[in-house]
Write a protein that holds these residues in place. Structure first.
Motif, PDB file in Angstrom:
ATOM      1  N   SER A  18       0.556  -1.253   0.065  1.00 23.08           N
ATOM      2  CA  SER A  18      -0.172  -0.145   0.197  1.00 23.08           C
ATOM      3  C   SER A  18       0.794   1.351  -0.054  1.00 23.08           C
ATOM      4  O   SER A  18       0.553   2.782  -1.019  1.00 23.08           O
ATOM      5  N   ALA A  19       1.633   1.533   1.153  1.00 25.55           N
ATOM      6  CA  ALA A  19       2.455   2.579   0.782  1.00 25.55           C
ATOM      7  C   ALA A  19       3.678   2.732  -0.242  1.00 25.55           C
ATOM      8  O   ALA A  19       3.333   4.388  -1.102  1.00 25.55           O
ATOM      9  N   LEU A  20       3.765   1.193  -0.908  1.00 30.52           N
ATOM     10  CA  LEU A  20       4.514   1.461  -2.541  1.00 30.52           C
ATOM     11  C   LEU A  20       3.728   2.074  -3.331  1.00 30.52           C
ATOM     12  O   LEU A  20       3.861   3.394  -4.342  1.00 30.52           O
ATOM     13  N   ILE A  21       2.021   1.611  -3.345  1.00 31.60           N
ATOM     14  CA  ILE A  21       1.192   2.409  -3.997  1.00 31.60           C
ATOM     15  C   ILE A  21       0.904   3.372  -4.273  1.00 31.60           C
ATOM     16  O   ILE A  21       1.167   4.816  -5.599  1.00 31.60           O
ATOM     17  N   GLY A  22       1.307   3.456  -2.782  1.00 33.97           N
ATOM     18  CA  GLY A  22       0.835   5.199  -2.279  1.00 33.97           C
ATOM     19  C   GLY A  22       2.075   6.616  -3.362  1.00 33.97           C
ATOM     20  O   GLY A  22       2.239   7.207  -3.744  1.00 33.97           O
ATOM     21  N   GLY A  23       3.379   5.895  -3.036  1.00 34.59           N
ATOM     22  CA  GLY A  23       4.795   6.051  -4.167  1.00 34.59           C
ATOM     23  C   GLY A  23       4.035   6.869  -5.309  1.00 34.59           C
ATOM     24  O   GLY A  23       5.274   7.143  -5.924  1.00 34.59           O
ATOM     25  N   VAL A  24       3.789   5.695  -5.928  1.00 37.27           N
ATOM     26  CA  VAL A  24       3.658   5.664  -7.411  1.00 37.27           C
ATOM     27  C   VAL A  24       2.906   6.916  -7.423  1.00 37.27           C
ATOM     28  O   VAL A  24       2.901   8.050  -8.410  1.00 37.27           O
ATOM     29  N   ALA A  25       1.586   7.168  -7.331  1.00 37.78           N
ATOM     30  CA  ALA A  25       0.861   8.154  -6.911  1.00 37.78           C
ATOM     31  C   ALA A  25       1.565   9.262  -6.676  1.00 37.78           C
ATOM     32  O   ALA A  25       0.740  10.446  -7.293  1.00 37.78           O
ATOM     33  N   TYR A  26       2.178   8.878  -6.083  1.00 41.10           N
ATOM     34  CA  TYR A  26       3.109  10.914  -5.877  1.00 41.10           C
ATOM     35  C   TYR A  26       4.542  10.673  -6.753  1.00 41.10           C
ATOM     36  O   TYR A  26       4.550  11.984  -7.323  1.00 41.10           O
ATOM     37  N   ASN A  27       4.808  10.229  -7.402  1.00 40.54           N
ATOM     38  CA  ASN A  27       5.777   9.958  -8.417  1.00 40.54           C
ATOM     39  C   ASN A  27       5.688   9.705  -9.547  1.00 40.54           C
ATOM     40  O   ASN A  27       6.444  10.700 -10.557  1.00 40.54           O
ATOM     41  N   VAL A  28       4.567   9.133  -9.809  1.00 39.76           N
ATOM     42  CA  VAL A  28       4.391   9.068 -11.118  1.00 39.76           C
ATOM     43  C   VAL A  28       3.530   9.824 -11.488  1.00 39.76           C
ATOM     44  O   VAL A  28       3.101  10.378 -12.844  1.00 39.76           O
ATOM     45  N   TRP A  29       1.997   9.342 -11.060  1.00 39.42           N
ATOM     46  CA  TRP A  29       0.933  10.535 -10.941  1.00 39.42           C
ATOM     47  C   TRP A  29       0.731  11.443 -10.148  1.00 39.42           C
ATOM     48  O   TRP A  29      -0.481  12.300 -10.325  1.00 39.42           O
ATOM     49  N   LYS A  30       2.010  12.097  -9.492  1.00 41.04           N
ATOM     50  CA  LYS A  30       2.011  13.326  -9.151  1.00 41.04           C
ATOM     51  C   LYS A  30       0.553  13.538  -8.797  1.00 41.04           C
ATOM     52  O   LYS A  30       0.246  15.314  -8.606  1.00 41.04           O
ATOM     53  N   PHE A  31       0.164  12.901  -7.376  1.00 41.85           N
ATOM     54  CA  PHE A  31      -0.833  13.765  -6.646  1.00 41.85           C
ATOM     55  C   PHE A  31      -0.449  14.020  -5.197  1.00 41.85           C
ATOM     56  O   PHE A  31       0.691  13.841  -5.180  1.00 41.85           O
ATOM     57  N   PRO A  32      -1.285  15.086  -5.383  1.00 38.22           N
ATOM     58  CA  PRO A  32      -1.011  16.053  -3.938  1.00 38.22           C
ATOM     59  C   PRO A  32      -0.257  14.799  -2.946  1.00 38.22           C
ATOM     60  O   PRO A  32      -1.050  13.420  -2.710  1.00 38.22           O
ATOM     61  N   ILE A  33       0.624  14.887  -1.830  1.00 34.54           N
ATOM     62  CA  ILE A  33       1.499  14.157  -1.272  1.00 34.54           C
ATOM     63  C   ILE A  33      -0.496  13.674  -0.206  1.00 34.54           C
ATOM     64  O   ILE A  33      -0.614  12.714   0.752  1.00 34.54           O
TER      65      ILE A  33
ATOM     66  N   THR B 267      11.408   0.711  -7.093  1.00 27.52           N
ATOM     67  CA  THR B 267      11.434   1.353  -5.952  1.00 27.52           C
ATOM     68  C   THR B 267      10.957   3.384  -5.762  1.00 27.52           C
ATOM     69  O   THR B 267      11.317   3.965  -6.572  1.00 27.52           O
ATOM     70  N   GLN B 268       9.751   3.493  -4.868  1.00 28.99           N
ATOM     71  CA  GLN B 268       9.338   4.723  -4.959  1.00 28.99           C
ATOM     72  C   GLN B 268      10.236   5.344  -3.294  1.00 28.99           C
ATOM     73  O   GLN B 268      10.236   4.863  -2.950  1.00 28.99           O
ATOM     74  N   THR B 269      10.260   6.662  -3.723  1.00 29.01           N
ATOM     75  CA  THR B 269      10.444   8.229  -2.510  1.00 29.01           C
ATOM     76  C   THR B 269       9.005   8.393  -1.969  1.00 29.01           C
ATOM     77  O   THR B 269       8.274   8.709  -3.114  1.00 29.01           O
ATOM     78  N   TYR B 270       9.272   8.421  -1.053  1.00 28.83           N
ATOM     79  CA  TYR B 270       8.946   9.636  -0.787  1.00 28.83           C
ATOM     80  C   TYR B 270       9.372  10.904   0.020  1.00 28.83           C
ATOM     81  O   TYR B 270      10.599  11.117   0.377  1.00 28.83           O
ATOM     82  N   PRO B 271       8.622  12.317  -0.086  1.00 28.27           N
ATOM     83  CA  PRO B 271       9.579  13.583   0.692  1.00 28.27           C
ATOM     84  C   PRO B 271       9.872  13.335   1.406  1.00 28.27           C
ATOM     85  O   PRO B 271       9.867  12.547   2.476  1.00 28.27           O
ATOM     86  N   SER B 272      11.605  13.498   1.235  1.00 25.65           N
ATOM     87  CA  SER B 272      12.318  14.201   3.002  1.00 25.65           C
ATOM     88  C   SER B 272      11.675  14.662   3.670  1.00 25.65           C
ATOM     89  O   SER B 272      10.102  15.529   3.680  1.00 25.65           O
ATOM     90  N   LEU B 273      12.437  14.834   4.945  1.00 21.79           N
ATOM     91  CA  LEU B 273      11.680  15.651   6.194  1.00 21.79           C
ATOM     92  C   LEU B 273      11.458  17.258   5.668  1.00 21.79           C
ATOM     93  O   LEU B 273      10.379  18.362   6.123  1.00 21.79           O
ATOM     94  N   ASN B 274      12.850  17.391   5.769  1.00 21.55           N
ATOM     95  CA  ASN B 274      12.995  19.459   4.649  1.00 21.55           C
ATOM     96  C   ASN B 274      12.553  20.003   3.768  1.00 21.55           C
ATOM     97  O   ASN B 274      12.345  20.807   3.348  1.00 21.55           O
ATOM     98  N   SER B 275      12.175  18.998   3.136  1.00 29.73           N
ATOM     99  CA  SER B 275      11.431  19.267   1.993  1.00 29.73           C
ATOM    100  C   SER B 275       9.544  19.949   1.962  1.00 29.73           C
ATOM    101  O   SER B 275       8.848  19.429   3.267  1.00 29.73           O
TER     102      SER B 275
END
Length: 330
Positions: free
Chosen positions: A85-100, A152-160
């Motif tokens: 589920s976290a991986l799909i959320g990462g796809v939504a952020y990095n590929v589908w460009k959804f708001p976090i 591999t999907q990445t989430y925004p860093s703490l300071n971003s």
């Protein structure tokens, strides 16, 4: 008469999760003292925060799995559902460009869907929980990787700019926000399990499902709801997992559910069903977290860490078997 009454109370206490919760508290204290003396820099504030950090996603999974085990079921897919589920959320952020914020909703929605799927397999189709959730483990492991194209999907860093969600759910200026959310989730689950019809039927199904059916209650529908609740908490675990590790790797997560199941059993939830408590589960979570962090502080190889944690799991199950035998004699 008073003596007989006291004997009955003692037997009921042994039959229930109370005695094992006492043992869990004792084990937690002993482990903490042991690692404080023999571990490297274990008795420090940083180590305590590390113990909390390692308990979050296990704790969320364990809360949901407690419901399932009390019904007499099991969930072997919780770890892969959490990571998937976290991986799909990462796809939504990095590929589908959804708001976090919407990505976090995607994580929750994905986990709940897998919960619905497990509920239908177990509740409506009558598959054994072990087989049903084992199948879901492989499905979630593969399907989520397909959606991510094995990337591999990445989430925004703490300071971003989008890192605010980590400050909200994981850590804010060093303060362990994850502990706050775990406590709130515990309270929500406690109300569901102890103050609602769902909780009463959860215990009733685990104690005697046939009697529940004879009373005119459709246990299958309530089982579906229990697995949906479990999926909900897997979603919470997925969000905190993403906040903790940032990078989500496909084809991972299998085995993480074993820590959660072990925590449930250590805390007094019976694998036979009908017996369990969330307070015991949280105790079990911290026993597992202290053990993992303490073994790391002793610079023990990972292989030996797995061996010792496996021994703890076997001892917890053995205690459950002994308690069940005593309950039958009582």
């Amino acid at each position: 008469m008073q003596v007989k009454g006291n004997i009955k109370i003692i037997k009921a206490y042994i039959a229930g999760p109370g005695l094992q919760k006492v043992i869990a508290v004792g084990a937690l204290i002993v482990l903490y003292l042991f690692f404080s003396f023999f571990g490297n820099h274990f008795f420090t504030l940083d180590t305590f925060v590390s113990i909390l950090d390692s308990s979050y996603y296990i704790g969320f999974m364990a809360i949901g799995i407690t419901f399932v085990i009390i019904t007499g079921g099991i969930d072997l897919s919780a770890g892969t559902v959490m990571v998937g589920s976290a991986l799909i959320g990462g796809v939504a952020y990095n590929v589908w460009k959804f708001p976090i914020a919407l990505c976090l909703v995607v994580v929750m929605f994905s986990a709940v869907l897998f919960g619905v799927f497990n509920g239908i397999l177990v509740g409506k189709l009558g598959l054994p929980p072990f087989i049903a959730t084992l199948g879901t483990q492989f499905i979630s492991l593969g399907y989520c990787s397909v959606i991510a194209k094995v990337q591999t999907q990445t989430y925004p860093s703490l300071n971003s700019p989008d890192g605010w969600f980590k400050q909200l759910v994981y850590k804010n200026n060093g303060f362990p926000m994850g502990a706050v959310w775990l406590a709130l989730s515990f309270l929500l689950a406690w109300v569901l399990l102890n103050k609602t019809v769902l909780g009463r039927y959860t215990y009733a199904i685990g104690s005697n499902e046939e009697a529940v059916e004879l009373s005119g209650i459709k246990s299958s529908s309530w089982k579906v709801l229990v697995y949906i609740v479990n999926g909900l908490f897997c979603g919470f675990a997925g969000i905190i997992y993403a906040a903790t590790y940032s990078s989500i790797t496909p084809q991972t997560g299998n085995g993480q559910e074993m820590y959660a199941i072990a925590a449930c059993v250590i805390g007094g939830t019976s694998l036979a069903g009908g017996i369990g408590s969330l307070s015991g589960t949280i105790l079990g979570v911290f026993v597992i977290s202290v053990l993992k962090t303490g073994l790391l502080s002793m610079s023990l190889p990972v292989q030996w860490q797995q061996v010792l944690i496996g021994v703890v799991v076997l001892l917890a199950v053995l205690m459950d078997v002994i308690r069940s035998r005593k309950a039958k004699k009582a």
